[in-house]
Design a protein around this motif. Structure first.
Motif, mmCIF file in Angstrom:
data_model
loop_
_atom_site.group_PDB
_atom_site.id
_atom_site.type_symbol
_atom_site.label_atom_id
_atom_site.label_comp_id
_atom_site.label_asym_id
_atom_site.label_seq_id
_atom_site.Cartn_x
_atom_site.Cartn_y
_atom_site.Cartn_z
ATOM 1 N N LYS A 216 50.665 -26.165 -28.610
ATOM 2 C CA LYS A 216 49.356 -25.773 -28.075
ATOM 3 C C LYS A 216 49.234 -24.264 -27.881
ATOM 4 C CE LYS A 216 48.609 -30.097 -25.555
ATOM 5 N NZ LYS A 216 48.421 -30.706 -24.211
ATOM 6 N N LYS A 217 50.335 -23.623 -27.548
ATOM 7 C CA LYS A 217 50.299 -22.188 -27.253
ATOM 8 C C LYS A 217 49.979 -21.355 -28.483
ATOM 9 C CE LYS A 217 53.098 -18.454 -25.262
ATOM 10 N NZ LYS A 217 54.428 -18.104 -24.673
ATOM 11 N N TYR A 218 50.385 -21.832 -29.661
ATOM 12 C CA TYR A 218 50.300 -21.021 -30.876
ATOM 13 C C TYR A 218 49.303 -21.536 -31.910
ATOM 14 C CZ TYR A 218 54.653 -18.974 -29.142
ATOM 15 O OH TYR A 218 55.596 -18.345 -28.376
ATOM 16 N N ILE A 219 49.033 -22.830 -31.899
ATOM 17 C CA ILE A 219 48.309 -23.423 -33.030
ATOM 18 C C ILE A 219 47.008 -24.089 -32.610
ATOM 19 C CG2 ILE A 219 48.415 -25.333 -34.702
ATOM 20 C CD1 ILE A 219 51.232 -24.533 -35.344
ATOM 21 N N ASN A 220 45.991 -23.819 -33.396
ATOM 22 C CA ASN A 220 44.702 -24.493 -33.275
ATOM 23 C C ASN A 220 44.324 -25.022 -34.660
ATOM 24 O OD1 ASN A 220 42.084 -25.178 -32.020
ATOM 25 N ND2 ASN A 220 41.290 -23.613 -33.422
ATOM 26 N N THR A 221 43.701 -26.193 -34.711
ATOM 27 C CA THR A 221 43.326 -26.766 -36.007
ATOM 28 C C THR A 221 41.883 -27.261 -35.973
ATOM 29 O OG1 THR A 221 44.097 -28.993 -35.433
ATOM 30 C CG2 THR A 221 45.693 -27.519 -36.479
ATOM 31 N N TYR A 222 41.281 -27.286 -37.149
ATOM 32 C CA TYR A 222 39.985 -27.929 -37.320
ATOM 33 C C TYR A 222 39.856 -28.340 -38.775
ATOM 34 C CZ TYR A 222 38.213 -23.447 -39.207
ATOM 35 O OH TYR A 222 38.015 -22.319 -39.957
ATOM 36 N N THR A 223 38.834 -29.108 -39.082
ATOM 37 C CA THR A 223 38.647 -29.588 -40.451
ATOM 38 C C THR A 223 37.263 -29.231 -40.967
ATOM 39 O OG1 THR A 223 37.879 -31.753 -39.695
ATOM 40 C CG2 THR A 223 40.240 -31.521 -40.159
ATOM 41 N N VAL A 224 37.174 -29.144 -42.288
ATOM 42 C CA VAL A 224 35.897 -29.008 -42.984
ATOM 43 C C VAL A 224 35.730 -30.280 -43.813
ATOM 44 C CG1 VAL A 224 34.536 -27.655 -44.617
ATOM 45 C CG2 VAL A 224 36.156 -26.489 -43.077
ATOM 46 N N ASP A 225 34.799 -31.137 -43.407
ATOM 47 C CA ASP A 225 34.607 -32.404 -44.113
ATOM 48 C C ASP A 225 33.554 -32.254 -45.211
ATOM 49 O OD1 ASP A 225 32.163 -32.367 -42.780
ATOM 50 O OD2 ASP A 225 32.733 -33.923 -41.332
ATOM 51 N N GLU A 226 33.264 -33.347 -45.904
ATOM 52 C CA GLU A 226 32.341 -33.279 -47.033
ATOM 53 C C GLU A 226 30.933 -32.863 -46.613
ATOM 54 O OE1 GLU A 226 32.400 -36.831 -49.343
ATOM 55 O OE2 GLU A 226 34.487 -36.563 -50.000
ATOM 56 N N GLN A 227 30.524 -33.301 -45.428
ATOM 57 C CA GLN A 227 29.202 -32.927 -44.944
ATOM 58 C C GLN A 227 29.093 -31.418 -44.775
ATOM 59 O OE1 GLN A 227 28.048 -34.955 -41.340
ATOM 60 N NE2 GLN A 227 26.032 -34.009 -41.258
ATOM 61 N N GLU A 228 30.108 -30.815 -44.158
ATOM 62 C CA GLU A 228 30.085 -29.365 -43.974
ATOM 63 C C GLU A 228 30.264 -28.641 -45.304
ATOM 64 O OE1 GLU A 228 32.127 -25.796 -41.309
ATOM 65 O OE2 GLU A 228 32.704 -27.885 -40.950
ATOM 66 N N MET A 229 31.105 -29.194 -46.186
ATOM 67 C CA MET A 229 31.255 -28.601 -47.525
ATOM 68 C C MET A 229 29.911 -28.533 -48.241
ATOM 69 S SD MET A 229 34.740 -30.334 -49.036
ATOM 70 C CE MET A 229 36.287 -30.288 -48.144
ATOM 71 N N ASN A 230 29.123 -29.583 -48.072
ATOM 72 C CA ASN A 230 27.814 -29.619 -48.712
ATOM 73 C C ASN A 230 26.913 -28.513 -48.170
ATOM 74 O OD1 ASN A 230 25.891 -31.023 -50.504
ATOM 75 N ND2 ASN A 230 24.812 -31.464 -48.595
ATOM 76 N N VAL A 231 26.965 -28.293 -46.862
ATOM 77 C CA VAL A 231 26.182 -27.228 -46.227
ATOM 78 C C VAL A 231 26.643 -25.858 -46.714
ATOM 79 C CG1 VAL A 231 25.609 -26.107 -44.033
ATOM 80 C CG2 VAL A 231 25.669 -28.611 -44.178
ATOM 81 N N LEU A 232 27.959 -25.699 -46.868
ATOM 82 C CA LEU A 232 28.531 -24.424 -47.303
ATOM 83 C C LEU A 232 28.343 -24.166 -48.792
ATOM 84 C CD1 LEU A 232 31.907 -24.584 -45.310
ATOM 85 C CD2 LEU A 232 30.016 -22.990 -44.882
ATOM 86 N N GLY A 233 27.982 -25.192 -49.543
ATOM 87 C CA GLY A 233 27.830 -25.037 -50.988
ATOM 88 C C GLY A 233 29.128 -25.132 -51.753
#
Length: 502
Positions: A216-233
């Motif tokens: 927890k002290k060093y690492i943070n994670t998140y994801t980019v799913d297909e819905q967000e990929m579509n928004v990002l192009g």
């Protein structure tokens, strides 16, 4: 297994299960062997004169109850020609040593393989490489077997003998690094060997979430799913996974170990095609099961992020697992399709089996938001690289000579070899398209280079290197399985960058 370093004399090893002593070719004794010979009044030289061991790599001789020596068992191990032992030979020596110790049921052993005149750097590498080699020879992937075939290792403790107190800190650091990197290599191997019906993009995401909870002290994670990929192009990324029922997910791992958390990060991008059927451009049936290894780039990035956190390396690093599955479903993308990427550049699909570059180009565009110091992508990208370099060296291509040189140095240090290939305008012409900005394959020649040329068109805003590990990430021969490469190389590159070990 426990590892430590200790200053000790061979003649005082009373309660040790076994001690290991080097013998060189032409029956030359190591310094420890000379000491044993002196104490035992020539016992070793008399054995050597009988030709029982010549000192060649792969030879060994187990001795019991040597005169005037309290240790019950001494293992003489052949180390080849003195002063000519490179990393590859040394690892073979360690492999043979561990096999023999395991055969005799030794619970612990003291290794007298370090010579008194060794440099500090040589001591560090000897201990670290030994730990990596020991874990390598003991590795087994049997979690899907009812009957475990491998005999449990009897060894519980290995001690490396050193000559002076100044070597104590060096040896301790080598053990720390060796254990963390060996653990990382195992993580990469295990992920690569996982079956594709289990190891998909969602599975990789669950691992990154667990990593964030652990550190927890060093690492943070998140994801980019297909819905967000579509928004990002990110249409090229979406297209590759469109024929699969499994969702495409890009997992982002942010590691902040630098005292200044705002320092520009190093970005590592791993190709994570968890199974590559080739899509509509279907691969041949033979060895298609090996295509579960097409996510080994992502596996290596995930492993390196574990190592960073274990060693608390003072760098800011972002790891990207660009994951999806390439299948020939009814909604799969087709040869002839033209895709508009996140960068705005258009790509004509000539072969759906050239999918890795399509997900990587989107990830390479996405990471611009981090204002990266450098970007390195790792991918089992082309069969052409296997034809060019075989399974000995990974391909290295880069738009920055200094970065390429750093990677070459780290590869030599770790014996995780790479070979640099060129990217020039002549090769770039081979991926021009009649109908779009770029074609996703070239004209059939220099395929590893033209694939990198494709990626280079998305990396003009930063320093970038590409590692094509198609020939090195797994062994397709008798001992089929993931190798864990290039985890050792990448780890050393980051250690060098942090000035922890040069």
């Amino acid at each position: 297994m426990e590892f430590n370093v200790k200053i000790s004399k061979v003649e005082k090893q009373r309660n040790t299960s076994a001690i290991v002593v080097a013998i060189f070719e032409s029956q030359k004794l190591s310094s420890t062997a000379e000491e044993l010979d002196k104490i035992s009044h020539g016992y070793l030289t008399s054995l050597l004169s009988d030709g029982l061991i010549e000192g060649k790599i792969g030879q060994s001789l187990l001795l019991y109850h040597i005169p005037n020596i309290p240790s019950k068992r001494i293992l003489l191990i052949g180390c080849g020609k003195k002063r000519e032992t490179d990393i590859e030979k040394y690892r073979k020596i360690i492999h043979e040593t561990i096999r023999k110790l395991n055969d005799i049921g030794s619970i612990e052993a003291v290794l007298f393989l370090l010579e008194p005149d060794m440099s500090e750097d040589k001591i560090y590498w000897s201990i670290r490489q030994a730990i990596e080699a020991i874990h390598e020879v003991l590795y087994d992937f049997d979690q899907f077997k009812i009957h475990k075939t491998k005999t449990t290792c009897a060894l519980r403790k290995i001690t490396f003998n050193i000559s002076s107190e100044r070597e104590q800190a060096i040896g301790t650091q080598a053990i720390q690094h060796g254990l963390a990197i060996a653990k990382g290599i195992k993580i990469a191997k295990d992920l690569g060997n996982m079956p594709p019906n289990i190891c998909n993009a969602s599975y990789l995401t669950s691992l990154t979430n667990h990593l964030a909870k652990t550190y927890k002290k060093y690492i943070n994670t998140y994801t980019v799913d297909e819905q967000e990929m579509n928004v990002l192009g990110m249409n090229a990324y979406i297209a590759v996974g469109s024929g699969s029922k499994n969702q495409s997910i890009m997992s982002v791992i942010e590691y902040k170990g630098h005292p200044d958390t705002d320092t520009n990060p190093i970005v590592l991008i791993g190709k994570g095609v968890t199974f590559d059927s080739g899509g509509i451009s279907l691969k041949p049936e033979k060895n298609m099961h090996h295509m579960k290894y097409d996510m080994c780039g992502a596996a290596s990035v995930y492993a390196v992020m574990n190592i960073l956190a274990d060693l608390q390396i003072p760098l800011n690093v972002i790891g990207i697992l660009a994951s999806c599955e390439n299948m020939p479903g009814s909604s799969a993308y087709r040869p002839g399709d033209i895709l508009t990427t996140m960068s705005g550049q258009t790509v004509e699909v000539l072969n759906t089996d050239a999918e890795g570059r399509l997900i990587l180009c989107e990830a390479l565009t996405y990471v611009k938001r981090f204002n990266p110091e450098i970007v390195i992508d790792i991918a089992t990208l082309t069969g052409a690289c296997v034809i060019a370099l075989g399974d000995h060296m990974s391909g290295l291509l880069s738009n920055d000579d200094l970065l390429a040189n750093e990677l070459l140095i780290a590869s030599e240090q770790t014996n995780d070899h790479v070979w640099r290939l060129p990217i020039t305008k002549e090769y770039q012409k081979q991926i021009d398209s009649n109908f779009a900005d770029i074609a996703n394959i070239g004209e059939g020649q220099a395929g590893a280079i033209t694939a990198a040329c494709f990626l280079a068109r998305f990396t003009k805003k930063y320093h970038w290197a590409h590692l094509d590990v198609a020939g090195t990430a797994w062994d397709s021969k008798k001992n089929t399985g993931a190798t864990g490469r290039p985890v050792s190389l990448l780890s050393q590159f980051l250690l060098n960058r942090s000035n922890l070990k040069e």
